[in-house]
Design a protein around this motif. Structure first.
Motif, PDB file in Angstrom:
ATOM      1  N   LEU A  21       0.839  -1.023   0.037  1.00  9.58           N
ATOM      2  CA  LEU A  21      -0.195  -0.111   0.048  1.00  9.58           C
ATOM      3  C   LEU A  21       0.810   1.326  -0.078  1.00  9.58           C
ATOM      4  CD1 LEU A  21      -2.996   1.028   0.286  1.00  9.58           C
ATOM      5  CD2 LEU A  21      -2.811   1.006   2.597  1.00  9.58           C
ATOM      6  N   VAL A  22       2.055   1.138   0.784  1.00 14.44           N
ATOM      7  CA  VAL A  22       2.885   2.487   0.855  1.00 14.44           C
ATOM      8  C   VAL A  22       3.541   2.720  -0.532  1.00 14.44           C
ATOM      9  CG1 VAL A  22       5.171   3.252   1.977  1.00 14.44           C
ATOM     10  CG2 VAL A  22       3.222   2.348   3.287  1.00 14.44           C
ATOM     11  N   VAL A  23       4.101   1.618  -1.026  1.00 15.06           N
ATOM     12  CA  VAL A  23       4.642   1.717  -2.394  1.00 15.06           C
ATOM     13  C   VAL A  23       3.747   2.036  -3.354  1.00 15.06           C
ATOM     14  CG1 VAL A  23       5.775   0.045  -4.223  1.00 15.06           C
ATOM     15  CG2 VAL A  23       6.412  -0.021  -1.955  1.00 15.06           C
ATOM     16  N   PHE A  24       2.379   1.948  -3.537  1.00 13.58           N
ATOM     17  CA  PHE A  24       1.429   2.059  -4.492  1.00 13.58           C
ATOM     18  C   PHE A  24       1.221   3.435  -4.257  1.00 13.58           C
ATOM     19  CE2 PHE A  24      -2.934   2.965  -5.612  1.00 13.58           C
ATOM     20  CZ  PHE A  24      -2.894   2.572  -6.890  1.00 13.58           C
ATOM     21  N   ILE A  25       1.160   4.008  -2.917  1.00 12.04           N
ATOM     22  CA  ILE A  25       0.883   5.374  -2.713  1.00 12.04           C
ATOM     23  C   ILE A  25       1.909   6.326  -3.309  1.00 12.04           C
ATOM     24  CG2 ILE A  25       0.493   7.096  -0.938  1.00 12.04           C
ATOM     25  CD1 ILE A  25      -1.151   5.325   0.641  1.00 12.04           C
ATOM     26  N   ILE A  26       3.212   6.093  -2.907  1.00 14.05           N
ATOM     27  CA  ILE A  26       4.461   6.649  -3.281  1.00 14.05           C
ATOM     28  C   ILE A  26       4.426   6.597  -4.938  1.00 14.05           C
ATOM     29  CG2 ILE A  26       7.032   6.328  -3.425  1.00 14.05           C
ATOM     30  CD1 ILE A  26       7.013   5.472  -0.449  1.00 14.05           C
ATOM     31  N   LEU A  27       4.123   5.374  -5.647  1.00 20.62           N
ATOM     32  CA  LEU A  27       4.436   5.584  -7.060  1.00 20.62           C
ATOM     33  C   LEU A  27       3.420   6.462  -7.649  1.00 20.62           C
ATOM     34  CD1 LEU A  27       5.316   1.799  -7.801  1.00 20.62           C
ATOM     35  CD2 LEU A  27       6.582   3.876  -8.145  1.00 20.62           C
ATOM     36  N   SER A  28       1.999   6.585  -6.833  1.00 15.83           N
ATOM     37  CA  SER A  28       0.817   7.132  -7.538  1.00 15.83           C
ATOM     38  C   SER A  28       1.194   8.782  -7.317  1.00 15.83           C
ATOM     39  CB  SER A  28      -0.266   6.760  -6.894  1.00 15.83           C
ATOM     40  OG  SER A  28      -0.541   7.086  -5.608  1.00 15.83           O
ATOM     41  N   LEU A  29       2.085   9.072  -6.291  1.00 15.48           N
ATOM     42  CA  LEU A  29       2.260  10.467  -6.003  1.00 15.48           C
ATOM     43  C   LEU A  29       3.551  11.087  -6.895  1.00 15.48           C
ATOM     44  CD1 LEU A  29       1.235  10.891  -2.404  1.00 15.48           C
ATOM     45  CD2 LEU A  29      -0.017  11.720  -4.334  1.00 15.48           C
TER      46      LEU A  29
END
Length: 91
Positions: A21-29
């Protein structure tokens, strides 16, 4: 319909889910905080990661051997003499 009991999920699975979830949020931002080159570089790296994982999934169960290194070596060995003769390069 699947009935999932949340209390039976192990702490390791929760940690894995949280990390993803953290990796997905970082990649989306990332496009809002990074430059174009950084985004292109990360996209290319992730593309090769997906390619490597796909090859691993295919070649593991089938015991298929990769001959890509031999093909690249052969293409380099045939292109160098022709380019040397064409452009009159001295090595």
């Amino acid at each position: 319909m699947m009935n999932i009991n949340i209390t039976r999920i192990s702490p390791t699975r929760w940690a894995t889910f949280g990390l993803l979830l953290v990796v997905f949020i970082i990649l989306s931002l990332l496009p809002t905080i990074a430059h174009g080159y950084t985004i292109t570089l990360i996209t290319d790296i992730l593309r090769y990661v997906v390619l490597a994982v796909g090859w691993m999934i295919f070649s593991g169960p089938t015991n298929y051997m990769s001959l890509a290194t031999a093909a690249f070596m052969e293409s380099g060995s045939t292109s160098r003499p022709s380019s040397t003769a064409l452009y009159r390069l001295r090595w």
